[in-house]
Design an enzyme around this catalytic site. Structure first.
Site, short mmCIF file in Angstrom:
data_model
loop_
_atom_site.label_atom_id
_atom_site.label_comp_id
_atom_site.label_asym_id
_atom_site.label_seq_id
_atom_site.Cartn_x
_atom_site.Cartn_y
_atom_site.Cartn_z
CG ASP A 11 -1.85 1.14 1.31
OD1 ASP A 11 -2.28 1.62 0.25
OD2 ASP A 11 -2.16 1.58 2.44
CG ASP A 25 -1.82 7.30 1.53
OD1 ASP A 25 -1.08 8.28 1.40
OD2 ASP A 25 -2.73 7.01 0.72
#
Length: 547
Positions: free
Chosen positions: A101, A103
């Protein structure tokens, strides 16, 4: 859940040993008392009038001395905050493909970002939802909420719930004020939340569920804003509908992301909001040097990710990734088979070409995991995906697709540092010892003994509150209620094979390292077994320093 509370294990084990030793040479007599029932104080001669009060307090003082003697040895076995902890056995030698991912996985943000989100959403409530301008006086408090809390949408209360759906009393807040335990018990007819009232699979309040669980790090300003607006309405005797308030705050927080307010602010002042993590590039370079394939799947937009990755990794960041997918709309990405991929050109425009292959160096938008698997062939346990959101990033991958999963839990590092303090170790060791005392001495039912035991229970309750305050004054630890794992930890243990504070923890391990979950004793197993089994040791801080 074996590894999840590992940082407190040394203190708990020592407490158990102190409690077991507190009877000294009277152990055999104690066993006899427990079998036959209390007829006299342990080790008291027959015919002697029992002084139960003096006897119990002597046992208390003896246990206290034993506990104090144990603390120095525990202080020599502190846990490494940069370690990786495992819920499930996994060997990195089996992993060929690493996914990430963006963030709070590849990139971390300063606390100023949460202030920005709070202020922007608060202003949207005023300007677009016509909320009173007076709520502008409320400011974001980074120390108010923790991740993993539940919010009762209809009753407008925020709380912490354990793995068994029990509310931790003392952690229920209406607005910015704690709700008295008696009111909570009356409200819920006890402290248990029935399954049908809990949040749905993804932590949302839907399909009749009245609870919303906040699992995202970005949800911290949302919880604070909900609490602040509730506080304003309550203090000013405003009659309002809690369901509408929840929806308006949720929509305002969503708009801070969707309307690009957050993205624009970060891109305009990237040094202010992004914590430069030089080790992120080191992790990616290490994996690339060992021939590992890598991919990125994020919900963030293309230009935002590009600028952030150039800042923390370098202009050539795309060369490290075999596939890059933006605005994936997880968790729908993992379940919706209908959405095709679209290529994004250098200017950020979407192309209409049909995608037959996911090419290195290109950026793709949307799509779905089923098409991703078809185009890449990356299936099963040879894939390890890292993310910070237990539901949106990890749940579907482990349950439906057999990928291995790694959770990034930034709060873990700070909690372990607290657990390594002498004050915490002293408190926790004595708390466990005192609990053991209560358990063993409850066989004495006479009035004099019961008064002593009530004093001990009062002290135990005060110590529990003290333990909670070590982490967060309102809600305590992310991972524990008083004695049980939190609901957050229950889900973390189910959906993450391994977990760590940041990706940089990978630098401490070889790419062929095998993670073994620590075998902690079940309630019906002997706790001494794990103490003797030196092969299942915790990742200790002094060993990391030695390396």
């Amino acid at each position: 859940m074996a590894a999840a509370a590992a940082a407190a294990a040394a203190a708990r084990g020592a407490g158990a040993r102190a409690a077991a030793a507190l009877l000294g040479g009277c152990r055999s007599a104690a066993r006899g008392q427990l079998r036959a029932g209390p007829s006299r104080p342990l080790c008291t001669a027959p015919g002697t009038a029992p002084d139960m009060k003096g006897y119990l307090w002597e046992r208390y003082r003896e246990a206290k001395r034993n506990t104090e003697d144990l603390v120095p040895s525990i202080m020599n076995n502190l846990l490494n905050p940069d370690a990786i902890f495992s819920n499930n056995e996994m060997s990195l030698s089996d992993i060929e493909i690493y996914g990430f991912d963006y963030d709070y996985t590849l990139v971390f943000y300063s606390k100023q970002l949460h202030t920005l989100i709070f202020n922007a959403a608060r202003d949207l409530l005023i300007n677009e939802h016509r909320y009173p301008v007076e709520i502008k006086k409320y400011e974001y408090d980074p120390n108010f909420a923790i991740r993993g809390l539940h919010y009762d949408v209809q009753r407008a209360v925020l709380m912490k719930i354990d793995a068994f759906h029990y509310i931790q009393l003392g952690t229920v807040y209406r607005g910015l004020s704690v709700v008295p335990d008696e009111e909570v018990i009356e409200m819920y007819e006890g402290s248990h939340v029935p399954l049908e009232q809990m949040s749905d699979f993804y932590g949302k309040s839907s399909h009749g569920n009245t609870m919303k669980q906040f699992m995202d790090i970005f949800s911290l300003p949302e919880m604070s804003l909900l609490s602040c607006v509730n506080e304003y309405f309550l203090k000013n005797n405003v009659d309002y509908e809690p369901v509408h308030l929840y929806k308006d705050v949720k929509d305002s927080i969503r708009d801070v992301h969707i309307k690009g307010i957050m993205y624009s602010a970060i891109e305009a002042d990237i040094e202010k909001y992004i914590c430069y993590a030089e080790q992120t590039r080191a992790v990616l370079a290490k994996l690339a040097d060992h021939g590992k394939k890598m991919f990125l799947i994020t919900n963030s937009p293309s230009s935002f990710v590009d600028k952030g990755m150039k800042y923390i990794v370098g202009k050539d960041w795309r060369d490290l990734f075999d596939v890059v997918i933006v605005q994936a709309e997880k968790p729908n990405f993992f379940n919706d088979k209908r959405r095709p991929f679209r290529k994004v050109n250098e200017k950020g425009a979407l192309l209409w070409d049909k995608i037959h292959k996911l090419q290195k160096g290109q950026i793709y938008k949307q799509g779905n995991l089923y098409e991703f698997l078809k185009l890449t062939g990356w299936r099963g346990s040879k894939v390890l995906y890292f993310g910070d959101h237990i539901y949106s990033d990890l749940a579907d991958l482990t349950l439906k697709h057999g990928w291995r999963t790694g959770a990034i839990i930034p709060e873990l590092r700070s909690e372990l540092r607290i657990m390594n303090t002498e004050q915490y170790i002293q408190t926790m060791t004595w708390l466990q010892t005192l609990t053991g005392l209560l358990e063993q001495m409850q066989v004495h039912r006479d009035a004099e003994s019961q008064l002593v035991l009530q004093e001990w229970k009062k002290e135990r309750k005060e110590m529990r509150e003290m333990t909670k305050n070590f982490f967060n004054t309102q809600f305590g630890s992310l991972f524990r209620t008083d004695q049980n794992p939190t609901y957050f930890l229950r889900r973390l243990s189910r959906f993450a094979d391994i977990y760590m504070a940041s990706l940089s923890c990978l630098l401490n391990y070889d790419v062929s390292h095998t993670f073994y979950p620590r075998r902690t004793p079940l309630q019906h197993e002997l706790p001494a077994w794990s103490d003797r089994a030196s092969t299942f040791r915790l990742p200790l801080l002094q060993e990391a320093h030695a390396k």
